[in-house]
Design an enzyme around this catalytic site. Sequence first.
Site, PDB file in Angstrom:
ATOM      1  N   ASN A  42       0.857  -1.189   0.000  1.00 13.77           N
ATOM      2  CA  ASN A  42       0.000   0.000   0.000  1.00 13.77           C
ATOM      3  C   ASN A  42       0.894   1.241   0.000  1.00 13.77           C
ATOM      4  O   ASN A  42       2.089   1.153   0.314  1.00 13.77           O
ATOM      5  CB  ASN A  42      -0.970  -0.008   1.193  1.00 13.77           C
ATOM      6  N   ASN A  92      -8.691  -7.576   9.573  1.00 13.22           N
ATOM      7  CA  ASN A  92      -8.762  -7.926   8.149  1.00 13.22           C
ATOM      8  C   ASN A  92      -9.077  -9.378   7.822  1.00 13.22           C
ATOM      9  O   ASN A  92      -9.537  -9.679   6.720  1.00 13.22           O
ATOM     10  CB  ASN A  92      -7.439  -7.573   7.461  1.00 13.22           C
ATOM     11  N   ARG A 167      -9.203  -3.873  -2.010  1.00 11.24           N
ATOM     12  CA  ARG A 167      -8.882  -5.111  -1.302  1.00 11.24           C
ATOM     13  C   ARG A 167     -10.042  -6.106  -1.244  1.00 11.24           C
ATOM     14  O   ARG A 167      -9.830  -7.256  -0.875  1.00 11.24           O
ATOM     15  CB  ARG A 167      -8.432  -4.796   0.124  1.00 11.24           C
ATOM     16  N   HIS A 196      -8.888   0.449   2.282  1.00 11.95           N
ATOM     17  CA  HIS A 196      -9.893  -0.246   3.089  1.00 11.95           C
ATOM     18  C   HIS A 196     -10.935   0.768   3.529  1.00 11.95           C
ATOM     19  O   HIS A 196     -10.619   1.934   3.787  1.00 11.95           O
ATOM     20  CB  HIS A 196      -9.269  -0.852   4.354  1.00 11.95           C
ATOM     21  N   ASP A 198     -12.222   0.970   6.382  1.00 12.25           N
ATOM     22  CA  ASP A 198     -11.937   1.441   7.742  1.00 12.25           C
ATOM     23  C   ASP A 198     -10.860   2.523   7.798  1.00 12.25           C
ATOM     24  O   ASP A 198     -10.589   3.074   8.864  1.00 12.25           O
ATOM     25  CB  ASP A 198     -11.589   0.271   8.668  1.00 12.25           C
ATOM     26  N   CYS A 292      -7.606  -0.884  12.618  1.00 18.98           N
ATOM     27  CA  CYS A 292      -6.931  -2.019  11.988  1.00 18.98           C
ATOM     28  C   CYS A 292      -6.324  -2.974  13.009  1.00 18.98           C
ATOM     29  O   CYS A 292      -6.211  -4.181  12.742  1.00 18.98           O
ATOM     30  CB  CYS A 292      -5.799  -1.525  11.093  1.00 18.98           C
TER      31      CYS A 292
END
Length: 298
Positions: A42, A92, A167, A196, A198, A292
Amino acid sequence: MSSIITKPDELRDALKNADNMPLPDQVLMVTPDHFSVDYIINPHMEGNVGTVNPEAARWQWEVVRDKFRHLGLKMHEITGQPGLPDMVFSANQSLPYVDSKGHRHALMSIMHSDQRKDEVPFFEQWYRQNGYEIHYLNPQEINDFEGMGDAIWHFKKRLLWGGFGYRSSRKAYEHISRTLDVPVVILELIHPSFYHLDTCFCILNSDSVLIYPPAFTKDGLELIHTAFSNVIEAPEKEAEELFACNASCPDGRKVIIQKGCNEVNKALKKLGFAFLEVDTSEFLKSGGSVFCMKMLLW
């Protein structure tokens, strides 16, 4: 009540008819024994390979863990594994939920990056040992789905918000909606630094959400504003550099957030939220912060 929601009117009806769901009262975290930045998957990892301070990371992780404990949530820990430096980001690898009869379930992820695929079996083992019913996606039909990194439960409702584009596959939510028998509001992510859901969308309570608007399409923003009367917009620096929207508000009142998000904190205070600042700077190097680093579950 399975359905994929893409329009405001559909969302209004879904929110009105969605079953209630209790707030999670437990937390699952993975110890940072082997956390580091060993590769780049990322934009935030760029320039950070080999720069993590293990002692600082351990201290920061323990502070985050203790914040959740102090809020009254029961803590569970999985030991981090060698060769899996991102396993510490425990949001995740799965999507846990509790059904209307109180039975606990977990849908296992299909990780997007090859470097992270071996993380999932360790979580499946933990769920099995703790009495959860396990569900799977079909890898022949669905390329990827990264758990609660992209699928976030609405506050106290059996309704999911599902991010896709980087993702997680859009198609995954059709299966998830059928399997869990819940409506899913899908939001396309369009900014590579916010890969993501989140990272750019933090539900605070039934009326309030914290977002970074440039991460979403116009249609996505319309859906968000349809569901929440209070939409806090994080400024670019706080969202992208400090991961402000990767905060966590497990009780609808207190927000655990990376320190330095001053503009967001002012907005939170104005709406009556308390903010609990933590330092997750070592984890920011890998593209993650508070949300996360933990999995809320029942």
